[in-house]
Scaffold this motif. Sequence first.
Motif, short mmCIF file in Angstrom:
data_model
loop_
_atom_site.label_atom_id
_atom_site.label_comp_id
_atom_site.label_asym_id
_atom_site.label_seq_id
_atom_site.Cartn_x
_atom_site.Cartn_y
_atom_site.Cartn_z
N THR A 1 0.87 -1.19 0.00
CA THR A 1 0.00 0.00 0.00
C THR A 1 0.90 1.24 0.00
O THR A 1 2.13 1.13 0.03
CB THR A 1 -0.85 0.04 1.28
OG1 THR A 1 0.04 0.29 2.39
CG2 THR A 1 -1.61 -1.25 1.50
N GLY B 1 -8.72 5.77 -0.60
CA GLY B 1 -8.24 4.50 -0.08
C GLY B 1 -7.76 4.67 1.35
O GLY B 1 -8.31 4.11 2.30
N TYR C 1 -9.01 -1.54 0.01
CA TYR C 1 -7.76 -0.86 -0.32
C TYR C 1 -6.58 -1.81 -0.07
O TYR C 1 -6.61 -2.51 0.92
CB TYR C 1 -7.62 0.40 0.55
CG TYR C 1 -6.28 1.09 0.43
CD1 TYR C 1 -6.01 1.91 -0.65
CD2 TYR C 1 -5.30 0.91 1.39
CE1 TYR C 1 -4.77 2.53 -0.78
CE2 TYR C 1 -4.06 1.53 1.28
CZ TYR C 1 -3.81 2.34 0.19
OH TYR C 1 -2.59 2.95 0.07
N PRO C 2 -5.57 -1.91 -0.90
CA PRO C 2 -5.24 -1.05 -2.04
C PRO C 2 -5.92 -1.45 -3.36
O PRO C 2 -5.61 -0.87 -4.39
CB PRO C 2 -3.73 -1.20 -2.16
CG PRO C 2 -3.48 -2.61 -1.73
CD PRO C 2 -4.49 -2.89 -0.66
#
Length: 430
Positions: free
Chosen positions: A231, A385, A344-345
Amino acid sequence: MKVLVIGSGGREHAIVWKLAQSPHITKMWCAPGNTGIGKELVKGSPVECVNIGAEDLEKLLQFAREQKPDLTVVGPDNPLAMGIVDLFQQHNLLIWGPNKKAAQFESSKAFSQQFMEKYGIPSPKGAVFTDFQLASRYAASFGGRCAIKADGLALGKGVIVSKDMEVADKAIEDMLVKRAFGKAGEKIVVQELLNGIEISLHALCDGKTALLFPTSQDHKPAYDNDKGPNTGGMGTYCPTPFLDKAGLLEAKRTIIDRWLRGCNEERIDYRGIIYPGVMLTKDGIKVLEFNARFGDPETQVYLYLLENDLLELLMACLDGTLNKHQLKWKSGAAVCVIMASGGYPGSYQKGKVISGITEAEMDINVKVFNAGTALNGDKFITNGGRVLGVTAYAETLQKACDAAYAAVDKIKFEGAHFRRDIAAKALKIL
Ligand code: AMP
Ligand code: GLY
């Protein structure tokens, strides 16, 4: 002074929040900013969020020429790589951040790899390639255990860590032949794979003097125990226990001082912050990459601990007077836990109502930095996100961690996702 900050993430919220504490500032804009930034007050008036994207250089220039900020501060990497500093300077506008040539430390991994070799900065063995066969042969010399990096900016996705030739060849082919990253992958860097603890270094620089921060550590993988996809960063803390005073001095000597000497020899006038991502290996500290900006979420913990007036430091970078300043840090520690949208991601939904921010901030040692938020009427909703950076300070790392998670537990939104183990590696050895 009137100040314009460029960017819209948690890093920029932290920069705006810290600058707003400076008695020198009378007015602040942020382009494009975010909901939390728009709630910060400067001399009793809210920071004005201006609806211009961080990469819309022409509109930013037009805004600055009309509103005449005394200083513009750049948060993200893209406008730096695009040359926003050079553009503003051509119009006699004071702007903080490295110019385009200096920003190459982040915008070109090939440039950085060759620079590190030339100036003896400890780094993984590596080489630059444009040809598939040559790159593949070099990867084979490491038995496929290598990192393959697109030269240019690739939204944080341009690095493939490979442990065998199948993965290495596929990554090299994707970048050099299939052009998966477009122009950013026309050149690649192949590096030997290193093992060790990764930490972040940051140093403010005025072209002659560099002031090194204490160490911090990001947590890039999405899930606990460093599992899952990478991320933008799920949490940070500062300081880390992994480099003692002697280690930090060694890092200053072998990384920052050599880097600065190289900048001078190459006539790179670096004014801004340099952020080397480093690995502590059994053969010593080595630089994996350079960033030409503040880290996100490293900034959230750094600026919580920094006691100096940030504006004075940024001005000193531009004036060449950093040698007159000493960085002062609160004793104790800060922890930032990122609360992200579910998924997310990968893909995620926006528009989920967020509750509990006010309750979380009842603790005076907690600050909730906004990254991806928006307003729906008077309600905060998710809009990205990474949504929030819940940041807490205390006299020990354990207490800061407990306070950060107590605050996180008060904040709710559907699908909220965060790691439970921010700072756990450090707490294990303290
Ligand atoms: P970079 O953007 O170059 O920092 O690479 C992203 C991530 O890939 C780093 O945070 C490391 O986890 C990993 N990485 C990059 N280069 C290497 C290397 N030479 N050896 C081991 N891991 C690496
Ligand atoms: N902390 C990760 C980054 O700012 O790139």
